[in-house]
Design a protein around this motif. Structure first.
Motif: not given
Length: 514
Positions: A440, A443, A445, A453, A455, A483-485, A487, A506, A509
């Motif tokens: 995590v 990022v 915003d 984010h 992963y 996390p907002k996203e 992946v 990072r 990303s």
């Protein structure tokens, strides 16, 4: 002996136990007498090559007896050993060789290409190849064979006066935030690290230690490998981590001690042979390098093995905190309390100690702290303030003084005014069925300042969606931590010891956002 340093260890060890097995590597077995004879010859060969007090001799390679032999031999001469991460690229190795001023480089068979590219590097006069790879056509023609180089050395006893204040080793930091810095450890700072281990761990003369974590990292070298040598035990050296081989070796050789990182322990516990492997000989299982996932602690505890988490840095050789065996099941997620000769504190920005449960930065002080960074007094002054080394790691302490590592200070991000520690979120992710690995990062915003984010590497056969993961996390974590996203990726970048390389995540990303 006038040599009070680490180079004198093989000769001192032969006073009592010369016949005992010291090192095992594949089919090769060396007694302590063998190690003493070989390192004495190697020291003579290096001296004949022009190496003297204060000169730097580098080793770049994976786990091999030659790694330890060069350390001892260099120490006999009062010279300084430069140990280089075997995962580095040729340009990265070039920087370290130039920065340290190494005049001799001993390299493993996997690094013939590096040697060829750097053969004309100013300042390096001698390249010595360990177990030359016959297929390495790009190896420099001027390189010497390690065994031939050693065998040509005289057998004279070398007793150079070496004190505990003399530099013994330069080990470079990972350099994830810039150029790597060379942490200089003296013979004294290293001895005090080993004494910390001997006091706080049950290292015995009959121990069998499996050296499978990279010895070019400070914990792989100093947490169990060299303390076992100091006690006269057996060290089984394996060049790389293979779960099936490690499990088989533990059972067959009755391994008592092993240092590993969380990723290694997870891989062992996930292996099909784990449940059936006899692990009853293990008494010291020390883990460090990153916070431990709860699932790993539970899995090993179910086999009756308490994980002894430690905490430290390259600059502290590494020990600041260690969880003792007796506390490993009582305080399973803690990194323990202060090492015997070392003080650790968790402090606020103003330098005052935090209250129980409050986040702060870990700082450490003691005789095992480095002398400073090689040729970098500015960086030394930034890292060591009023005698305290600042680690850059965030932790809390409980009412009993046990420390709990949260995350790297630089990995923390602020979302909507709230501090988020990625390690906590990663731990929650790893507890979800179907999640094999997780990382995590924060990022930018426009609304919240930063958001998370994640992963995720899914376990084989798992059918996960990002929505599933977010929904499950929302049941376990405060909303601002989720996390907002999410992946899904095939793999996560890691160092040789299994640490997540957040700087690479990072970068990727940022590139994907362009």
């Amino acid at each position: 002996m006038r040599n009070q340093g680490i180079g004198s260890w093989p000769a001192r060890r032969c006073k009592n136990g010369a016949h005992r097995t010291a090192l095992v590597h594949g089919e090769r077995t060396d007694t302590y007498a063998d190690v003493e004879h070989r390192t004495r010859q190697l020291a003579n060969a290096l001296r004949a090559d022009g190496v003297g007090r204060g000169d730097r001799v580098a080793f770049v390679g994976f786990n091999h007896p030659a790694l330890l032999e060069t350390f001892f031999a260099v120490g006999q001469l009062g010279a300084i050993w430069v140990i280089i991460n075997a995962r580095l690229t040729a340009p990265e190795v070039e920087y370290i060789l130039a920065d340290s001023g190494a005049s001799v480089v001993v390299y493993g068979p996997e690094h013939a290409g590096h040697a060829a590219k750097l053969a004309q590097l100013p300042g390096v006069r001698t390249w010595v190849a360990v177990e030359p790879d016959d297929g390495a056509a790009d190896a420099p023609s001027s390189a010497l064979s390690y065994e031939a180089f050693l065998a040509a050395g005289a057998t004279d006893v070398i007793d150079e006066p070496v004190s505990w204040d003399d530099p013994a080793m330069i080990m470079y930091t990972s350099g994830t935030t810039g150029r790597p810095k060379g942490a200089v450890h003296t013979h004294g700072s290293l001895h005090m690290q080993y004494f910390n281990v001997l006091v706080d761990l049950d290292v015995a003369r009959d121990d069998v230690t499996l050296a499978v974590a990279p010895m070019f990292h400070v914990a792989g070298l100093n947490m169990l490998t060299l303390p076992t040598f100091l006690k006269g035990g057996k060290i089984i050296i394996q060049p790389g981590f293979k779960p099936d081989r490690v499990l088989a070796t533990i059972a067959a050789e009755k391994v008592t001690s092993v240092f590993a990182v969380p990723a290694m322990m997870d891989a062992l516990a996930s292996h099909p042979d784990f449940a059936a492997t006899d692990l009853s000989s293990l008494t010291n299982v020390v883990v460090g390098g990153s916070p431990l996932p709860d699932r790993m602690l539970r899995t090993w505890a179910a086999r009756g093995i308490g994980i002894q988490q430690g905490f430290g840095m390259t600059e502290t050789a590494p020990g600041i905190y260690l969880l003792t065996a007796e506390d490993s099941l009582r305080k399973p997620s803690s990194a323990g309390r202060n090492h015997f000769f070392t003080e650790g504190r968790v402090v606020r920005l103003d330098g005052t100690d935090v209250a129980p449960g409050e986040n702060g930065e870990v700082i450490g002080q003691g005789p095992n702290v480095m002398q400073g960074y090689w040729n970098n007094p500015g960086a030394t002054a930034e890292a060591i303030v009023d005698g305290w080394y600042h680690t850059g790691d965030v932790a809390t302490v409980d009412e009993d003084g046990y420390i709990y590592i949260r995350d790297r200070l630089k990995d923390m991000y602020i979302s909507g005014g709230e501090n988020v520690y990625p390690a906590e979120v990663e731990n929650a992710l790893l507890d979800l069925p179907g999640v094999a690995e997780a990382a995590v990062i924060g990022v930018p915003d426009p609304r919240w300042g930063e958001v998370g984010h994640a992963y995720v590497v899914a376990a084989e056969g798992a059918t996960l969606t990002a929505e599933d993961v977010v929904a499950r996390l929302a049941e376990r974590l405060a909303k601002y931590k989720v996390p907002k996203e999410v992946v899904f990726v095939d793999e996560l970048p890691r160092t040789a010891t299994g640490k997540l390389q957040k700087h690479l995540i990072r970068t990727r990303s940022q590139e994907s956002a362009l």
